[in-house]
Design a protein around this motif. Structure first.
Motif, mmCIF file in Angstrom:
data_model
loop_
_atom_site.group_PDB
_atom_site.id
_atom_site.type_symbol
_atom_site.label_atom_id
_atom_site.label_comp_id
_atom_site.label_asym_id
_atom_site.label_seq_id
_atom_site.Cartn_x
_atom_site.Cartn_y
_atom_site.Cartn_z
ATOM 1 N N GLN A 39 -3.467 71.832 47.270
ATOM 2 C CA GLN A 39 -4.245 72.880 47.926
ATOM 3 C C GLN A 39 -5.624 72.300 48.247
ATOM 4 O OE1 GLN A 39 -2.993 75.927 48.573
ATOM 5 N NE2 GLN A 39 -1.069 75.374 47.597
ATOM 6 N N PRO A 40 -6.333 72.879 49.208
ATOM 7 C CA PRO A 40 -7.716 72.440 49.435
ATOM 8 C C PRO A 40 -8.518 72.532 48.140
ATOM 9 C CG PRO A 40 -6.990 73.807 51.234
ATOM 10 C CD PRO A 40 -5.907 73.877 50.188
ATOM 11 N N GLY A 41 -9.256 71.464 47.866
ATOM 12 C CA GLY A 41 -10.025 71.386 46.628
ATOM 13 C C GLY A 41 -9.360 70.527 45.566
ATOM 14 N N ASN A 42 -8.048 70.258 45.720
ATOM 15 C CA ASN A 42 -7.372 69.357 44.794
ATOM 16 C C ASN A 42 -7.757 67.923 45.108
ATOM 17 O OD1 ASN A 42 -4.333 71.293 44.904
ATOM 18 N ND2 ASN A 42 -5.860 71.316 43.311
ATOM 19 N N ALA B 236 -10.424 64.006 48.203
ATOM 20 C CA ALA B 236 -10.447 65.458 48.054
ATOM 21 C C ALA B 236 -9.680 66.060 49.226
ATOM 22 C CB ALA B 236 -11.879 65.979 48.057
ATOM 23 N N VAL B 237 -8.787 66.978 48.931
ATOM 24 C CA VAL B 237 -8.032 67.663 49.977
ATOM 25 C C VAL B 237 -8.924 68.757 50.553
ATOM 26 C CG1 VAL B 237 -5.986 69.038 50.517
ATOM 27 C CG2 VAL B 237 -5.836 67.183 48.841
ATOM 28 N N LEU B 238 -9.210 68.681 51.849
ATOM 29 C CA LEU B 238 -10.065 69.661 52.504
ATOM 30 C C LEU B 238 -9.254 70.725 53.241
ATOM 31 C CD1 LEU B 238 -12.763 67.305 54.033
ATOM 32 C CD2 LEU B 238 -12.785 68.476 51.830
ATOM 33 N N GLU B 239 -8.098 70.335 53.743
ATOM 34 C CA GLU B 239 -7.305 71.260 54.547
ATOM 35 C C GLU B 239 -5.835 70.862 54.478
ATOM 36 O OE1 GLU B 239 -7.215 72.662 59.228
ATOM 37 O OE2 GLU B 239 -8.861 71.428 58.497
ATOM 38 N N ARG B 240 -4.970 71.856 54.534
ATOM 39 C CA ARG B 240 -3.529 71.598 54.575
ATOM 40 C C ARG B 240 -2.965 72.332 55.779
ATOM 41 N NH1 ARG B 240 -0.717 74.224 50.017
ATOM 42 N NH2 ARG B 240 -0.304 75.858 51.497
ATOM 43 N N ARG B 241 -2.212 71.617 56.605
ATOM 44 C CA ARG B 241 -1.594 72.230 57.787
ATOM 45 C C ARG B 241 -0.091 72.005 57.737
ATOM 46 N NH1 ARG B 241 -5.545 70.150 62.654
ATOM 47 N NH2 ARG B 241 -7.459 71.082 61.857
ATOM 48 N N HIS B 242 0.645 72.972 58.221
ATOM 49 C CA HIS B 242 2.098 72.866 58.294
ATOM 50 C C HIS B 242 2.496 72.557 59.726
ATOM 51 C CE1 HIS B 242 2.172 75.808 54.665
ATOM 52 N NE2 HIS B 242 1.836 74.592 54.320
ATOM 53 N N ARG B 243 3.442 71.651 59.882
ATOM 54 C CA ARG B 243 3.948 71.265 61.197
ATOM 55 C C ARG B 243 5.383 71.795 61.316
ATOM 56 N NH1 ARG B 243 -0.909 69.415 63.066
ATOM 57 N NH2 ARG B 243 -1.596 67.627 61.886
ATOM 58 N N TYR B 244 5.647 72.479 62.401
ATOM 59 C CA TYR B 244 6.962 73.079 62.606
ATOM 60 C C TYR B 244 7.649 72.468 63.819
ATOM 61 C CZ TYR B 244 5.317 76.669 59.399
ATOM 62 O OH TYR B 244 4.841 77.322 58.298
ATOM 63 N N HIS B 245 8.987 72.496 63.803
ATOM 64 C CA HIS B 245 9.805 72.076 64.947
ATOM 65 C C HIS B 245 10.726 73.225 65.299
ATOM 66 C CE1 HIS B 245 9.625 67.437 65.119
ATOM 67 N NE2 HIS B 245 8.478 67.916 64.742
ATOM 68 N N SER C 242 -17.278 77.007 43.753
ATOM 69 C CA SER C 242 -16.403 76.404 44.751
ATOM 70 C C SER C 242 -15.686 75.193 44.168
ATOM 71 C CB SER C 242 -17.248 75.970 45.955
ATOM 72 O OG SER C 242 -16.524 75.104 46.798
ATOM 73 N N ILE C 243 -14.536 74.911 44.721
ATOM 74 C CA ILE C 243 -13.805 73.710 44.324
ATOM 75 C C ILE C 243 -14.247 72.506 45.142
ATOM 76 C CG2 ILE C 243 -11.787 74.878 43.415
ATOM 77 C CD1 ILE C 243 -10.462 74.602 46.103
ATOM 78 N N LEU C 244 -15.119 72.734 46.135
ATOM 79 C CA LEU C 244 -15.557 71.646 47.004
ATOM 80 C C LEU C 244 -17.020 71.261 46.830
ATOM 81 C CD1 LEU C 244 -13.760 72.749 50.272
ATOM 82 C CD2 LEU C 244 -13.035 71.006 48.648
ATOM 83 N N ILE C 245 -17.885 72.208 46.436
ATOM 84 C CA ILE C 245 -19.313 71.915 46.303
ATOM 85 C C ILE C 245 -19.855 72.569 45.042
ATOM 86 C CG2 ILE C 245 -20.012 73.872 47.738
ATOM 87 C CD1 ILE C 245 -22.317 72.077 48.764
ATOM 88 N N ARG C 246 -20.755 71.874 44.355
ATOM 89 C CA ARG C 246 -21.329 72.349 43.097
ATOM 90 C C ARG C 246 -22.374 73.427 43.343
ATOM 91 N NH1 ARG C 246 -21.666 69.236 38.500
ATOM 92 N NH2 ARG C 246 -21.092 67.506 39.811
ATOM 93 N N CYS C 247 -23.438 73.086 44.066
ATOM 94 C CA CYS C 247 -24.508 74.035 44.383
ATOM 95 C C CYS C 247 -25.366 73.470 45.507
ATOM 96 C CB CYS C 247 -25.380 74.337 43.159
ATOM 97 S SG CYS C 247 -26.456 72.999 42.644
#
Length: 116
Positions: free
Chosen positions: A30-33, A43-52, A96-101
């Motif tokens: 997930q974002p933040g992992n 650091a994972v910032l974004e997850r996108r799914h690709r479809y066919h 936040s899982i991405l920034i402290r302060c």
């Protein structure tokens, strides 16, 4: 239904859009992992799914993770089942899982003169 964890996953650097690797993961980031690849941490910032389109229906084909180079934070707090960076009891913590302060984003919280 196909499990996301069994999907092919592309790991892409956010700024340059360079594909770092194509792998199968046994978990769903997930974002933040944080993700370790070839001795480096991202650091994972974004997850996108690709479809066919297959037989008239869209089917999940692969997952794209947009990452940036990072170091794992040493200080983390658990709030409502979610890990956040730094001391969550401080009033300036971003929770936040991405920034402290905003005041001292690189940390550490201990010894910070603004810690309240």
């Amino acid at each position: 239904m196909t499990e996301l964890a069994s999907m092919p996953t592309e790991v892409i650097l956010t700024q340059s859009r360079e594909v770092l690797t194509k792998i199968y993961l046994d978990w769903t980031p997930q974002p933040g992992n944080y993700l370790d690849l070839d001795g480096k941490t991202y650091a994972v910032l974004e997850r996108r799914h690709r479809y066919h389109l297959q037989s008239g229906r869209y089917k999940l084909h692969k997952v794209a993770l947009y990452v940036q180079s990072a170091t794992r934070p040493e200080e983390q707090s658990l709030i409502d089942g979610q890990w956040v960076i730094g001391d969550a009891t401080c009033k300036y913590n971003a929770r936040s899982i991405l920034i402290r302060c905003a005041i001292h984003p690189t940390g550490p919280c201990e010894g910070c003169r603004f810690r309240e």
